[in-house]
Write an enzyme that holds these catalytic residues in place. Structure first.
Site, PDB file in Angstrom:
ATOM      1  N   HIS A   1      -7.727  -5.729  -0.891  1.00 18.71           N
ATOM      2  CA  HIS A   1      -6.735  -4.865  -0.759  1.00 18.71           C
ATOM      3  C   HIS A   1      -5.735  -5.793   0.619  1.00 18.71           C
ATOM      4  O   HIS A   1      -5.794  -5.409   1.639  1.00 18.71           O
ATOM      5  CB  HIS A   1      -7.068  -3.816  -0.119  1.00 18.71           C
TER       6      HIS A   1
ATOM      7  N   ASP B   1      -9.802  -4.828  -5.220  1.00 21.77           N
ATOM      8  CA  ASP B   1      -9.474  -3.925  -4.202  1.00 21.77           C
ATOM      9  C   ASP B   1     -10.140  -2.479  -4.244  1.00 21.77           C
ATOM     10  O   ASP B   1     -10.309  -1.922  -5.272  1.00 21.77           O
ATOM     11  CB  ASP B   1      -7.753  -3.500  -4.707  1.00 21.77           C
TER      12      ASP B   1
ATOM     13  N   SER C   1       0.808  -1.279  -0.232  1.00 20.18           N
ATOM     14  CA  SER C   1       0.265  -0.143  -0.158  1.00 20.18           C
ATOM     15  C   SER C   1       0.736   1.102  -0.090  1.00 20.18           C
ATOM     16  O   SER C   1       1.542   1.530  -1.137  1.00 20.18           O
ATOM     17  CB  SER C   1      -0.923  -0.132   1.246  1.00 20.18           C
TER      18      SER C   1
END
Length: 220
Positions: A167, A135, A88
Site C-alpha cells: 500500500h 497491497d 488511498s
C-alpha cells in the site's frame, strides 16, 4: 491542465503529499488540501470516517463526503483544469467525485478503489489506476473490480499493477503521474523520475529499497 491537487489518505494531511510532488518537479501549480474533518481515530485529517466502515456502508459515507470534496477542489480553480492525484482515501474521493460528474483534467488513483458500480457518464476524463500486487489494505481484486466498474460506466481506465508493491507508491507510480505532465515539462526531463532520492524521510513519506512509502493514511 493548469494545476495538480494531491489528495492524502485517511489519518494523514496534505503536507504528507508534498514529497511526492517534489519527486515530479517541475510541475504545474501543485496544491495539497487537507481533508475537511479531523481523523476520528488519531492525528491527521480524513475525507470520511472509517470507524465501523464496511462494504455496506462505505458508499453512503462517500456520498455524504462528496459536497465538501467538490467545494475543496473548486477552491483552487476550474476543476476542468485540475488533475486529481489521490492516495488511498484521497483516490477514493477523486474517483467517486468524477463518477458523480465532477469535471477534471484527469485522475491518478494511487492505491485506491471504487466502493461499487457507478452510473454511466458520457464524458469521462482520463483515469489511471496505480496499485500494488501485494497491497494488504486494498487487495488487487478490488482494483480489478474498480477497473470493471469504470469500464461499465463508460470510462477507459488504465490499470498499472506493480509486482510486490504494498500500500504505497514506487518509481513506477511516479511515472504514471508524470505521464499527465504538460509536454514541454516532460521534454525538459524534470518530471520523468529516475532513481528515488535516498535518505529522506518527512511528511509521512519515505523510501525503502527504492520504493516510496506513505504513512499514515493507509486505510480505506
Amino acid at each position: 491542465m493548469k494545476r495538480i491537487l494531491f489528495l492524502h489518505g485517511v489519518g494523514s494531511s496534505g503536507g504528507a503529499m508534498r514529497p511526492l510532488a517534489e519527486e515530479l518537479d517541475p510541475l504545474p501549480e501543485a496544491f495539497f488540501p487537507d481533508g475537511p474533518a479531523p481523523f476520528d481515530a488519531g492525528q491527521g485529517r480524513q475525507w470520511f470516517s472509517v470507524t465501523g466502515i464496511s462494504e455496506a456502508n462505505r458508499p453512503e459515507r462517500i456520498a455524504a463526503a462528496l459536497p465538501d470534496f467538490r467545494q475543496i477542489v473548486a477552491r483552487f480553480g476550474d476543476p476542468r483544469e485540475s488533475l486529481l492525484v489521490g492516495f488511498s482515501q484521497g483516490a477514493i474521493m477523486a474517483l467517486h467525485a468524477v463518477a458523480a460528474g465532477l469535471p477534471a483534467a484527469g485522475v491518478v488513483a494511487l492505491s485506491g478503489r471504487l466502493a461499487g458500480p457507478v452510473p454511466l457518464r458520457p464524458d469521462w476524463p482520463p483515469v489511471t489506476l496505480v496499485h500494488g500486487s501485494a497491497d494488504p489494505v486494498m487487495p488487487p481484486a478490488i482494483v480489478r473490480a474498480t477497473e470493471t466498474w469504470l469500464r461499465a460506466a463508460g470510462a477507459e481506465p488504465r490499470l498499472h499493477l506493480f509486482e510486490g508493491l504494498g500500500h504505497g507508491i514506487d518509481a513506477g507510480g511516479l511515472r504514471c503521474c508524470a505521464a499527465f505532465a504538460p509536454n514541454d515539462a516532460r521534454k525538459r526531463g524534470g518530471v520523468t523520475p529516475g532513481p528515488l532520492r535516498p535518505g529522506r524521510q518527512r511528511c509521512g513519506l519515505h523510501r525503502t529499497d527504492g520504493r516510496i512509502r506513505i504513512t499514515p493514511g493507509d486505510t480505506r
